[in-house]
Design an enzyme around this catalytic site. Structure first.
Site, PDB file in Angstrom:
ATOM      1  N   LYS A 188      -0.702  -2.207 -15.248  1.00 62.16           N
ATOM      2  CA  LYS A 188      -0.072  -3.049 -13.882  1.00 62.16           C
ATOM      3  C   LYS A 188       1.120  -2.022 -13.702  1.00 62.16           C
ATOM      4  O   LYS A 188       2.073  -1.810 -14.037  1.00 62.16           O
ATOM      5  CB  LYS A 188       0.986  -4.605 -14.324  1.00 62.16           C
ATOM      6  N   GLU A 264      11.492   0.215 -22.755  1.00 61.45           N
ATOM      7  CA  GLU A 264      12.451   1.706 -22.049  1.00 61.45           C
ATOM      8  C   GLU A 264      12.683   0.849 -20.914  1.00 61.45           C
ATOM      9  O   GLU A 264      12.391   1.054 -19.448  1.00 61.45           O
ATOM     10  CB  GLU A 264      11.477   2.398 -21.729  1.00 61.45           C
ATOM     11  N   CYS A 298      16.505   6.033 -15.295  1.00 60.52           N
ATOM     12  CA  CYS A 298      17.031   5.273 -16.377  1.00 60.52           C
ATOM     13  C   CYS A 298      17.715   6.062 -16.944  1.00 60.52           C
ATOM     14  O   CYS A 298      18.979   5.712 -17.618  1.00 60.52           O
ATOM     15  CB  CYS A 298      15.385   4.644 -17.245  1.00 60.52           C
ATOM     16  N   GLU A 395      24.156  -0.576 -13.849  1.00 60.19           N
ATOM     17  CA  GLU A 395      23.047   0.584 -13.797  1.00 60.19           C
ATOM     18  C   GLU A 395      23.140   0.303 -11.787  1.00 60.19           C
ATOM     19  O   GLU A 395      22.546  -0.765 -11.364  1.00 60.19           O
ATOM     20  CB  GLU A 395      21.744   0.511 -14.700  1.00 60.19           C
TER      21      GLU A 395
HETATM   22  P1  NAD Z   1      11.438  -4.626 -12.571  1.00 61.81           P
HETATM   23  O1  NAD Z   1      12.252  -4.317 -13.912  1.00 61.81           O
HETATM   24  O2  NAD Z   1      11.697  -5.769 -11.830  1.00 61.81           O
HETATM   25  O3  NAD Z   1      10.104  -4.201 -12.347  1.00 61.81           O
HETATM   26  C1  NAD Z   1       9.653  -2.723 -13.405  1.00 61.81           C
HETATM   27  C2  NAD Z   1       7.827  -3.072 -13.290  1.00 61.81           C
HETATM   28  O4  NAD Z   1       8.193  -4.576 -14.372  1.00 61.81           O
HETATM   29  C3  NAD Z   1       7.097  -3.872 -12.307  1.00 61.81           C
HETATM   30  O5  NAD Z   1       5.972  -3.443 -12.787  1.00 61.81           O
HETATM   31  C4  NAD Z   1       7.530  -4.674 -11.801  1.00 61.81           C
HETATM   32  O6  NAD Z   1       6.500  -5.572 -11.166  1.00 61.81           O
HETATM   33  C5  NAD Z   1       7.421  -5.923 -13.194  1.00 61.81           C
HETATM   34  N1  NAD Z   1       7.910  -7.347 -13.647  1.00 61.81           N
HETATM   35  C6  NAD Z   1       8.913  -7.380 -12.707  1.00 61.81           C
HETATM   36  N2  NAD Z   1       9.174  -8.856 -12.831  1.00 61.81           N
HETATM   37  C7  NAD Z   1       8.453  -9.094 -14.791  1.00 61.81           C
HETATM   38  C8  NAD Z   1       7.964 -10.190 -15.305  1.00 61.81           C
HETATM   39  N3  NAD Z   1       9.109 -11.684 -15.290  1.00 61.81           N
HETATM   40  N4  NAD Z   1       7.144 -10.088 -16.153  1.00 61.81           N
HETATM   41  C9  NAD Z   1       6.640  -9.267 -15.502  1.00 61.81           C
HETATM   42  N5  NAD Z   1       6.797  -8.431 -15.561  1.00 61.81           N
HETATM   43  C10 NAD Z   1       7.381  -7.871 -14.590  1.00 61.81           C
HETATM   44  O7  NAD Z   1      12.216  -3.788 -11.433  1.00 61.81           O
HETATM   45  P2  NAD Z   1      12.342  -3.353  -9.918  1.00 61.81           P
HETATM   46  O8  NAD Z   1      13.224  -5.075  -9.426  1.00 61.81           O
HETATM   47  O9  NAD Z   1      11.820  -2.845  -9.292  1.00 61.81           O
HETATM   48  O10 NAD Z   1      13.956  -2.440 -10.486  1.00 61.81           O
HETATM   49  C11 NAD Z   1      15.316  -2.809 -10.286  1.00 61.81           C
HETATM   50  C12 NAD Z   1      16.841  -2.715 -11.337  1.00 61.81           C
HETATM   51  O11 NAD Z   1      15.954  -2.050 -12.664  1.00 61.81           O
HETATM   52  C13 NAD Z   1      16.710  -0.928 -10.517  1.00 61.81           C
HETATM   53  O12 NAD Z   1      17.679  -1.193 -10.052  1.00 61.81           O
HETATM   54  C14 NAD Z   1      17.057  -0.384 -11.674  1.00 61.81           C
HETATM   55  O13 NAD Z   1      18.411  -0.341 -12.897  1.00 61.81           O
HETATM   56  C15 NAD Z   1      16.210  -0.507 -13.142  1.00 61.81           C
HETATM   57  N6  NAD Z   1      15.087  -0.215 -13.484  1.00 61.81           N
HETATM   58  C16 NAD Z   1      14.745   0.509 -13.730  1.00 61.81           C
HETATM   59  C17 NAD Z   1      13.617   1.467 -14.240  1.00 61.81           C
HETATM   60  C18 NAD Z   1      13.805   2.531 -15.541  1.00 61.81           C
HETATM   61  O14 NAD Z   1      12.773   3.457 -15.882  1.00 61.81           O
HETATM   62  N7  NAD Z   1      14.586   1.769 -16.466  1.00 61.81           N
HETATM   63  C19 NAD Z   1      12.825   1.872 -13.156  1.00 61.81           C
HETATM   64  C20 NAD Z   1      13.139   0.779 -12.658  1.00 61.81           C
HETATM   65  C21 NAD Z   1      14.282   0.236 -12.237  1.00 61.81           C
END
Ligand code: NAD
Length: 496
Positions: A188, A264, A298, A395
């Site tokens: 996904k 991660e 990250c 972060e």
């Molecule tokens: P997120 O963690 O919400 O999203 C990442 C992925 O998880 C997306 O594919 C999303 O659809 C999915 N996801 C979201 N909620 C989920 C759930 N309940 N169950 C399963 N999958 C789910 O990240 P975001 O809202 O796009 O960004 C928010 C913050 O996360 C950013 O500001 C940053 O701090 C952090 N982030 C970290 C990374 C990393 O590489 N570690 C990457 C993106 C965002």
């Protein structure tokens, strides 16, 4: 809905953008026929709409992946898997410019960085293609009348949930080790950036992967992501994203079928500059450490600690360097920093900037929106940042750097480790002893010395503490996708 649209990028001209769900090597609209819009972060305009997967589509993808796992993929030899993966890498290389252009269009990253990502995709696929026929068990000598051996078997059907910051690269980091070890996948992508993986799906089919081995769906976390992490038919879930969602995924795995989990997650990585560092070099790497990919990494070096002897000189040089970073159109060859990925991320980062100002940190440069269209933010440096300030603790995931001064090595080790995260760190010094001592003391999965963000597919990457569970890349990632089976054979026919 239509299953593809004609789109244009300044680099490639017109191309066909798939917009459906890729399940069983076929393009489909979702069962509930839902769609969502994909926005260009540089212009704030809608690029196109894509199919949105719901629980029902996840069920279909799981059924396809299960059938492939128990059928055709199981009878595919390791070397055949390897050949398919090499073919996929060759196709990615042939389409590198297209993949990079779609990535820039959808994510907003500068085209030069998108090309870097696409090149790393090819390298990573080739690396794991090479592993496919080198997964070995052991024979273990326990007793003369017994024969013991282990097999490293695939885990099964794997759900993979990726973020938007490196859409194609995160995709490849996940599929590489999973495919070479014989698993099947439901991937996904992030709702902000589904496009490049859909273009990539056509290459998967062209390379000759059997139907059901790699299914790719677009959709939202709370619907499709949640369906994956709680699915009874999925044996493992791998996730990259926020720590908050990482916890949700672990809980869902625990309360469903205890599927294996690797995570991660986020970071707040310290970048430490000692008095004896080469200042010009350190400035360059600190700049790259925080502003690469617009701070949306990250492992971004978002906490910079500078020793008191060079603090003023360093800050002046870093300010000058950051102000030279070219912000603007992602498709301009000289652009270093494009827009943040979405309005949500833009607003979140601007809130952090406001909080830094309110809490009394000094804005040395930046601190405002860049331009008046698109989600651009000026490269921002805060100085005089105190440990308890939000911008030093949380972060931000944007082009915002927090700088503080330190006196001694012991002090900076304490400051560096004063975080719930443990993803990465860096040390800038000419003294090898300092470099090694500090690297040993910092609680993080990666430490760079006199450089930053030097990731490579041969080197494991992952987090200590709340930055994650498991390691991606390198040989280490194979462990996430294999399980050991012990076989004990009794020899001879002596009565027990
Ligand atoms: P997120 O963690 O919400 O999203 C990442 C992925 O998880 C997306 O594919 C999303 O659809 C999915 N996801 C979201 N909620 C989920 C759930 N309940 N169950 C399963 N999958 C789910 O990240 P975001 O809202 O796009 O960004 C928010 C913050 O996360 C950013 O500001 C940053 O701090 C952090 N982030 C970290 C990374 C990393 O590489 N570690 C990457 C993106 C965002």
């Amino acid at each position: 809905m239509v299953l593809s649209v004609q789109l244009k990028t300044p680099l490639t001209g017109e191309y066909t953008q798939p917009t459906g769900l890729f399940i069983n090597n076929e393009w489909a609209e979702g069962v509930d026929k839902k769609t969502f819009e994909v926005v260009n972060p540089a212009t704030e305009e809608v690029i196109c709409s894509v199919a949105e997967a719901t629980e029902k589509d996840v069920d279909l993808a799981v059924a396809a992946a299960r059938k492939a796992f128990e059928g055709v993929w199981r009878s595919t030899t390791p070397q055949e898997r390897s050949v398919l993966m090499y073919k996929l890498a060759d196709l990615a290389e042939k389409n590198l410019e297209l993949l990079a252009a779609v990535e820039s269009l959808d994510n907003g990253k500068s085209i030069s960085m998108a090309r870097g990502d696409a090149g790393a995709v090819v390298g990573c696929l080739r690396y794991y293609a090479g592993w496919a026929d080198k997964i070995e068990g052991k024979t273990i000598d326990i007793a003369p009348d017994m024969f013991h051996y282990t097999r490293q078997e695939p885990i099964g059907v794997c759900g993979q949930i990726i973020p938007w910051n490196f859409p194609l690269l995160m995709f490849t980091w996940k599929i590489g080790p999973a495919l070479c070890t014989g698993n099947t996948i439901i991937m996904k992508t992030a709702e902000q950036t589904p496009l490049s993986a859909l273009v990539f799906a056509n290459l998967v089919k062209e390379a000759g992967f059997p139907p059901g081995v790699l299914n790719i769906i677009s959709g939202f976390g709370k619907v499709a992501g949640a369906a994956i992490s709680s699915h009874m038919g999925i044996d493992k879930v791998a996730f990259t994203g926020s720590t908050l969602v990482g916890r949700t995924i672990m809980k869902a795995a625990a309360s469903s079928n205890l599927k294996k989990v690797t995570l991660e997650l986020g970071g707040k990585s310290p970048n430490i500059v000692f008095n004896d560092a080469d200042i010009e070099q350190a400035v360059s790497w600190v700049n790259f450490g925080i502003y690469f990919n617009h701070g949306q990494c990250c492992c971004a070096g978002s906490r910079v600690y500078v020793q008191e002897g060079i603090y003023d000189k360093f800050v002046a040089a870093f300010k000058a360097r950051a102000e030279k970073n070219k912000v603007g159109d992602p498709f301009a060859e000289e652009t270093f920093q494009g827009p943040q990925v979405s309005k949500v991320q833009y607003d979140r980062i601007m809130e952090y900037i406001t909080s830094g100002k309110k809490e009394g940190a000094t804005v040395t440069t930046g601190g405002e929106r860049f331009g008046n269209k698109g989600y651009f933010i000026q490269p921002t440096i805060f100085t005089d940042v105190k440990p308890e300030m939000k911008i030093m603790q949380e972060e931000i995931f944007g082009p915002v750097c927090a700088i503080a001064k330190f006196k001694t090595e012991d002090d900076v080790i304490k400051m560096g480790n004063d975080t719930t995260y443990g993803l990465a760190a860096a040390v800038h010094t000419k003294d090898l002893n300092t470099a090694i001592r500090v690297s040993n003391e910092i609680r993080a999965g990666t430490v760079w010395v006199n450089c930053y963000n030097m990731l490579h597919h041969q080197l494991p990457f992952g987090g200590f503490k709340e930055s994650g569970i498991g390691r991606e890349l390198g040989e280490a990632a194979l462990a996430n996708y294999t399980q050991s089976k012990s076989v004990a054979i009794r020899l001879g026919d002596a009565l027990f």
